[in-house]
Design an enzyme around this catalytic site. Structure first.
Site: not given
Ligand code: GLP
Length: 233
Positions: A62, A128, A130, A135
């Site tokens: 993404d 959440n 995702h 989402e």
């Molecule tokens: C973002 C990314 C996800 C990732 C998530 C969790 O929203 N789009 O791919 O898994 O953050 O982030 P973190 O690893 O910093 O908790």
């Protein structure tokens, strides 16, 4: 779904790295990559290793809409900094968040995924549930698409920005259907803020309200998590 509990992110990164090495020994050529704080140590392990990636392709999950690779908050910048600058690949693909026609960009990205089937997909997970930026409520049938980020995700990701207002409200993300085509998936999760999501993903009902729950239907998923993240299992 196989859950491996580790002491911390460093141990998790080493377990993940061993799985990657095995996949590459077995011919994996295309890696699906994720951003966020979770995979950083895993990327360090790759950088420190003497594994050669010059014949490998990567496809990222993404990107924020409106940010280009020069923007320090973009996922493109993140990937360059943590991995690609240090460990050159044959080619690296990320969605272009600055594309003037985002719908066309999403279609083009699906074409890239079709031409480079993902052998080994790395995932983090949002609080959440995702995955990528899919989402809660996103159809399991979605391919690459433009996403309106939820308030909770904007808040969770604000820690990477100076002000919460600077967090982009939209992103372009690989869809759940695209993620499910990966041959093998390794999802990492650390800390108690992920515990609810991990419980929903591993033991909950398979529902679009908990995007990661679809992974119960995938034949080869390994979850690497610390004690805090698996505390509710
Ligand atoms: C973002 C990314 C996800 C990732 C998530 C969790 O929203 N789009 O791919 O898994 O953050 O982030 P973190 O690893 O910093 O908790």
């Amino acid at each position: 779904m196989k859950v491996i509990t580790v002491k911390n992110q460093l141990e998790g990164a080493k377990v993940g790295f061993d799985l990657l090495k095995e996949a590459m020994d077995n011919g994996a050529k295309t890696l699906g990559l994720a951003t966020g704080s979770t995979p950083v140590e895993f990327y360090n392990q790759i950088v420190k290793s003497d594994l050669d990636f010059s014949d490998m392709t990567s496809v990222n999950l993404d990107e924020y809409v409106g940010l280009d690779g020069a923007d320090e908050q973009s996922y493109h910048y993140f990937m360059n900094k943590h991995l690609f600058n240090e460990k050159p690949f044959k080619e690296n693909f990320l969605p272009n968040g600055k594309a003037s026609d985002l719908e066309a960009e999403a279609k083009a990205y699906d074409q890239i995924i079709a031409e480079h089937p993902i052998d080994f997909q790395i995932l983090g997970i949002g609080q959440n549930g995702h995955i990528g930026f899919n989402e809660p409520g996103t159809s399991f049938g979605e391919t690459t698409h433009v996403v309106d980020l939820q308030e909770s995700t904007i808040k969770a990701n604000a820690r990477f920005f100076k002000n919460e207002e600077d967090v982009p409200r939209k992103a372009i993300s690989m869809g759940i259907a695209s993620i499910m085509t990966a041959k093998a998936i390794v999802l990492m999760a650390y800390g108690e803020s992920k515990a609810e999501a991990i419980k929903g993903m591993v033991e909950g009902e398979i529902t679009e309200a908990m995007p990661a729950s679809i992974l119960q239907k995938h034949a080869d998923v390994v979850v690497i998590a610390d004690e805090a993240a698996v505390a509710l299992l």
